[in-house]
Design a protein around this motif. Structure first.
Motif, short mmCIF file in Angstrom:
data_model
loop_
_atom_site.label_atom_id
_atom_site.label_comp_id
_atom_site.label_asym_id
_atom_site.label_seq_id
_atom_site.Cartn_x
_atom_site.Cartn_y
_atom_site.Cartn_z
N CYS A 1 -8.46 -0.93 -2.47
CA CYS A 1 -8.03 0.42 -2.13
C CYS A 1 -8.47 1.35 -3.25
N LEU B 1 0.87 -1.17 0.00
CA LEU B 1 0.00 0.00 0.00
C LEU B 1 0.90 1.23 0.00
N ALA C 1 -8.43 2.22 2.26
CA ALA C 1 -7.97 0.85 2.06
C ALA C 1 -8.86 -0.03 2.93
#
Lengths: 348, 265, 260
Positions: A215, A23, A205
Motif C-alpha cells: 500500500c 488497512l 492498496a
C-alpha cells in the motif's frame, strides 16, 4: 470519515477470500483497491458496506466498530459495476430513495435531489427512466443517488468497467472533479485497471490472492515496488532473475551495474526494469538478444527481445527502421531506473 | 439457417404444416366450428346458428361461468400470496432448507390432480373441518393445485433477480421491509402477474379434482362441458368450451397488458 | 437464521394442513378396509383385481408411448421453428404458449367431432380405443416438450452451426452432431415432465367415454365417486402417487442438471 480494516478475514465455506487485511483510509482520502479478479478487493469493499460478515477482525468507520451493523445502518454511499438503478423508478425517484428512507422532508428531499443531479450533470434527465439513459448517464445517476444521502464514505466497485474506453477516461476526470468538490468524503475505489488507480487514487492498496501486497502512493508503488507482483501488476515491469555480485548483479552472463543496497553477494534476487526505461542500442548496462516480436503502438514500438532464454520487453520511441524478427539487438538502461528485490518476494 | 436451398426449405415447411395444422390448429377450429352448428356429418359443420351460444350464456351455463371465474380468481390470488410468500421466505434460507422447501412446494405438480381431489375429500368431509358440499372445498383444491405453479415461477424470478438492487437499497438505508415493498416486489411484478395468469388459466380448466369434489350448487365450466358431452349435447358443449377459452384468453390478455406496463414503466 | 425459518413457517404450515395432511390421510385410509381395523387387505384386494392390473399397464404404456410421440414430434416441430424460420414462426411459438393454457379435454372434445360416431370421418370407433387417447395425449402434451426445446435452441450459439456449415457439414449431420447433443438436457427435462403429466392425465380419458380405456386416475375416480370404495381408491391413489412422484423427482434432478 476514515475507514479502518483491523485484520479482517472473510471466508466462504472455509475458503479464505480475504486474509487478515489491515488497512486504513484517512478521512477525505481516495484509496484504490487494485488487483486481479479473485484478489479479495471486492470482498474488502463489501465488508465495509456490510454485505459480507468477516469471520474475524473488525471494520471501523470513523473510529466506530460497525462489524455487527446491518448495511442499512451504516450510512455509506455505494456505486456498483451494474449501477443497480431501480428500473421502475424515474431518475429523480432513484436519487430520492435514500432520502425517503431517512424520512427527509419534502422540500429538503427536492433540494438535495436537485443538488446531487446538478453535481453529476444529470439535472436535465430527472424525469427519465433508467432504461432511457446511456451507460455513462446511468453511471452518473448511480453516483448522484449515492451522494444524495451525503455519505462520509463512498464505495465504488469497478464503477467504470461497463463503459467503453472513451467514456471511461471522461468519467475518470468527473470522479476526480467530484472529489475536489467534496474533499471531506473518503472514497474506496475497487478496480482491476491500474490506469484508473494511478489517475484517481491518493494511495493504492495492491491486492492479490486474498492478501494486501503493498500500500502506498502511486509514485511509491511505481518507483519502489516491494515485490514481483506489484512490480509487474502496476506498470508491467520486466522481472529478471539475477545473482547479486559486488556493486551489481549478474544476468545472462552480463554484469549489470545497479544499486544492490544491502543484498548479500552471491544471493539470488529479482531485478525489476520498466519497459519504457529501456533503450535500444549501445549503452551502460547492456543486454544483447534476438527480437522475437515487435508491436507498433503509435508513438512507441514494443519489442520482445529474447535474452538468454528470458523475454525482455522494451518500449522505445517509434522507430523509422524497426528491426526485423530474428535480428540481434542491444538494449540498455540506467542504473537508477532498476529496482532490486530479494528473490522469492513474489507474494507476501 | 439450417436448410439453404429454396426447394428444401419449402419442403420442410410443407411437412411442418402437415404436422402442425391437423394436430394443433384443427382441434381448436373444430370446437369453434361446432359451437356454431347443429350437425356435423360431412367435412364441414352444418346448420349454422347461434342457439348454442344463447344456451351457453344463460341459465346454468352463465352460472357455471361465474362459478369458474370466482373459483379461478380466488384460487389464483390465494395461491399467488402463499406461493410468493413461500418463495420469498425460501430464498432467504440456507441452501439445505431452501431445497427442502422447493421440493415440498412442487409436490402438488407431481401428485395426480385426481388424488389431490380424493385427499381433500377424505380430509375435509368430517368435523372439525367440514368443507365437503360447500364451494370452499373446490376453491381449496384449486388453490392447492395451482400454488405449486405460482411458487415455481416466482422463485425462478427471485433467483434471476440481481441482488445488486436490494443491496443498493440497503446501502441507501432501506430496512428489509422497505426493500421488499419498494424494490423487490415492484421488480418481481412482471413475474407475479405472469404467475397469476398461469394460475388463473389452470384453475379455469381444472377438471380432475373438481369432478371429485364439486357440490351441485358450485359447478364450474369444465364440469358443465363434461356433463353436456356425456349426455350427447356435443354442440352445446363446444359453445361452452369456446366461452371457457374466450374467458381464459381475455383474462390472460388483460394480465399481459398489466405485465407490459409493469416492465416498461 | 431462526427468524428466517420463522418467516418460512406460515406457508409451510398451510401446505401441511391442506396438502400433506390430506395426503397422509389417503395413505392411512388405504390400510383401513371397510370392515374396520388396519391391514394390507385393501392392497391385496386391489392388486388381485384384473381391472387394476389392466389400468396400471394401460397407464404406463400410454404414458411411455405418448412421451415418445411428444419427443419426436416436438423435436421436429421445434427444429423447424428455430432453424428454418418462416414468416409467422414467432406467432406459432406464441400460439404454443396459449395452447398450454387450455384444458386438455378440449382436445378430446375436438377429436369427438373428427373421429366420433357422428363425426367428420364417421362412425369409426377409434376414439374409444387406447389409440384415440394416445393421439389426444400426443397432441396436447407436445407443446410441453417444445417450450423447453425452443428455449434451449434460442441459446444455441448460431456461430457453431455456421462454423459447422462452413466446414461442409450438411443439415442431418449438423442436427445429429450439434443440435441433438445440445438439446438433450431440454429433451430429457421436457420428456420426463410429459411422462408425469401423462401418468396423471384424467380429462382426456374421461372425455373419450371409452369403457375399454381405464387408467389409474380414472380408476381412482370411479372407485371413489361411482363405487364409493374409498379404501380401494386410496390404494390406487397411493400407487399412482408413488410412480408419479418418483418420476417427478427424476425430472427435477435432470432439469437441475440441464439448468432449465
Amino acid at each position: 470519515m476514515g475507514i479502518r480494516f483491523d485484520s479482517v478475514t472473510v471466508a466462504y465455506d472455509g475458503n479464505v477470500v480475504l486474509d487478515s487485511l489491515d488497512l486504513t483510509v484517512e478521512p477525505g482520502e481516495v484509496m484504490a483497491l487494485l488487483g486481479p479478479s479473485g484478489s479479495g478487493k471486492t470482498t474488502a469493499l463489501r465488508a465495509v458496506a456490510g454485505f459480507v460478515r468477516p469471520v474475524s477482525g473488525r471494520v471501523l468507520l470513523g473510529g466506530r466498530d460497525v462489524t455487527d451493523l446491518p448495511p442499512y445502518q451504516r450510512g455509506i454511499g455505494m456505486v456498483v459495476q451494474s449501477y443497480a438503478l431501480f428500473p421502475h423508478m424515474r431518475v429523480d425517484e432513484n436519487v430520492a430513495f435514500g432520502l425517503k428512507t431517512r424520512r427527509a422532508g419534502k422540500t429538503e428531499t427536492r433540494q438535495r435531489v436537485a443538488e446531487a443531479l446538478e453535481l453529476t450533470g444529470m439535472a436535465a434527465y430527472a424525469r427519465r427512466h433508467p432504461r432511457e439513459l446511456s451507460g455513462g448517464q446511468q453511471q452518473r445517476v448511480a453516483i448522484a443517488r449515492a451522494l444524495a444521502i451525503r455519505p462520509d464514505v463512498l464505495l465504488l466497485d469497478e464503477p467504470l468497467s461497463a463503459l467503453d474506453a472513451r467514456l471511461r477516461s471522461g468519467m475518470l476526470a468527473e470522479l476526480a472533479r467530484l472529489h475536489r468538490e467534496l474533499p471531506d468524503m473518503s472514497m474506496l475505489y475497487v478496480t482491476h485497471d491500474q490506469v484508473e488507480a494511478l489517475t484517481l487514487a491518493d494511495r493504492i492498496a495492491v491486492m492479490d490472492a486474498a492478501r494486501l501486497q503493498q500500500c502506498g502512493t502511486p509514485r511509491e508503488l511505481y518507483r519502489s515496488p516491494k515485490n514481483e507482483f506489484t512490480a509487474s501488476f502496476v506498470g508491467g515491469a520486466n522481472v529478471l532473475p539475477v545473482t547479486v555480485g559486488c556493486g551489481g548483479v549478474g544476468f545472462a552472463g552480463t554484469e549489470l551495474k545497479v544499486d544492490t543496497g544491502n543484498a548479500v553477494a552471491g544471493a539470488r534476487a529479482t531485478l525489476c526494469v520498466r519497459p519504457h526505461v529501456i533503450g535500444l542500442g549501445q549503452g551502460p548496462n547492456q543486454l544483447t538478444g534476438v527480437v522475437r516480436e515487435i508491436q507498433w503502438r503509435g508513438a512507441t514500438h514494443r519489442l520482445y527481445v529474447e535474452v538468454d532464454g528470458h523475454s525482455v520487453m522494451a518500449d522505445v520511441r517509434e522507430l523509422k527502421d524497426p528491426p526485423a524478427l530474428g535480428d540481434p539487438v542491444s538494449l540498455h538502461f540506467a542504473a537508477e531506473d532498476a529496482v532490486l528485490l530479494p528473490a522469492g518476494a513474489g507474494h507476501e | 439457417m439450417l436448410v439453404h436451398s429454396r426447394g428444401a426449405r419449402w419442403a420442410v415447411w410443407a411437412v411442418f404444416l402437415v404436422l402442425f395444422v391437423p394436430l394443433f390448429a384443427l382441434p381448436l377450429l373444430v370446437v369453434l366450428g361446432a359451437s356454431f352448428a347443429t350437425h356435423w356429418s360431412g367435412v364441414l359443420p352444418s346448420g349454422p346458428n347461434t342457439a348454442n351460444y344463447r344456451a351457453a350464456t344463460r341459465g346454468e351455463a352463465l352460472q357455471a361461468l361465474t362459478t369458474s371465474l370466482l373459483t379461478a380468481t380466488t384460487a389464483s390470488l390465494l395461491a399467488l400470496t402463499v406461493g410468493t410468500w413461500a418463495a420469498l421466505a425460501g430464498a432467504a434460507l440456507k441452501k439445505r432448507y431452501r431445497r427442502l422447501m422447493d421440493a415440498l412446494f412442487v409436490l402438488p405438480v407431481a401428485v395426480p390432480s385426481v388424488v389431490v381431489g380424493l385427499s381433500v375429500l377424505v380430509a375435509f368431509s368430517k368435523p372439525p373441518m367440514l368443507l365437503n358440499g360447500t364451494r370452499w372445498i373446490v376453491i381449496l383444491a384449486h388453490t392447492v393445485l395451482v400454488t405449486a405453479f405460482a411458487h415455481q415461477s416466482v422463485s425462478a424470478a427471485i433467483t434471476r433477480l440481481d441482488p445488486a438492487y436490494e443491496q443498493a437499497a440497503a446501502s441507501l438505508g432501506a430496512r428489509p421491509a422497505r426493500v421488499l415493498l419498494r424494490v423487490r416486489l415492484p421488480l418481481l411484478l412482471p413475474s407475479l402477474t405472469a404467475a397469476a395468469g398461469l394460475c388463473f388459466a389452470l384453475s379455469m380448466g381444472e377438471l380432475s379434482a373438481t369432478m371429485m369434489l364439486y357440490p351441485p350448487d358450485w359447478t364450474p365450466l369444465p364440469v358443465l362441458i363434461y356433463a353436456a358431452t356425456d349426455r350427447g349435447a356435443l354442440f352445446t358443449g363446444s359453445a361452452v368450451a369456446v366461452v371457457l377459452m374466450a374467458a381464459t384468453l381475455l383474462v390472460l390478455f388483460a394480465v399481459s397488458r398489466v405485465r407490459t406496463r409493469a416492465s416498461y414503466r | 437464521m431462526s427468524r428466517r425459518l420463522l418467516w418460512a413457517l406460515p406457508p409451510v404450515a398451510l401446505l401441511a394442513l391442506f396438502f400433506l395432511y390430506p395426503l397422509a390421510l389417503v395413505v392411512q385410509q388405504s390400510f383401513q378396509p371397510d370392515g374396520g381395523g388396519t391391514s394390507l387387505r385393501p392392497y391385496a384386494d386391489v392388486f388381485a383385481s384384473e381391472a387394476f392390473r389392466n389400468a396400471l399397464w394401460t397407464t404406463v404404456w400410454l404414458a411411455l408411448a405418448s412421451t415418445a410421440g411428444c419427443l419426436v414430434l416436438g423435436f421436429l416441430l421445434s427444429l423447424v421453428i428455430a432453424f428454418v424460420p418462416f414468416p409467422g414462426a414467432k406467432a406459432v411459438a406464441r400460439f404454443i404458449d396459449v395452447y398450454l393454457s387450455f384444458p386438455s379435454f378440449l382436445i378430446t372434445l375436438a377429436l369427438l367431432f373428427i373421429y366420433g360416431t357422428t363425426g367428420i370421418i364417421g362412425s369409426f370407433q377409434f376414439l374409444t380405443t387406447p389409440w384415440g387417447v394416445l393421439l389426444a395425449e400426443v397432441t396436447y402434451f407436445t407443446p410441453f416438450v417444445m417450450r423447453p426445446l425452443l428455449a434451449a435452441f434460442s441459446q444455441l450459439d448460431t456461430a457453431q452451426l455456421e462454423a459447422a456449415g462452413s466446414l461442409g457439414a450438411r443439415a442431418p449431420r449438423i442436427i445429429r452432431r450439434i443440435i441433438l447433443p445440445e438439446s438433450l438436457p431440454a429433451l430429457a427435462a421436457g420428456g420426463s415432465l410429459v411422462l408425469v403429466l401423462c401418468l396423471n392425465e384424467f380429462g382426456i380419458v374421461l372425455f373419450t367415454g371409452a369403457k375399454g380405456v381405464t387408467t389409474l386416475p380414472m380408476l381412482v375416480y370411479s372407485k371413489a365417486i361411482l363405487e364409493s370404495d374409498y379404501p380401494g381408491a386410496c390404494v390406487v391413489a397411493v400407487v399412482n402417487v408413488l410412480i408419479s412422484v418418483s418420476l417427478y423427482g427424476l425430472y427435477r434432478v435432470v432439469s437441475r442438471r440441464a439448468g432449465a
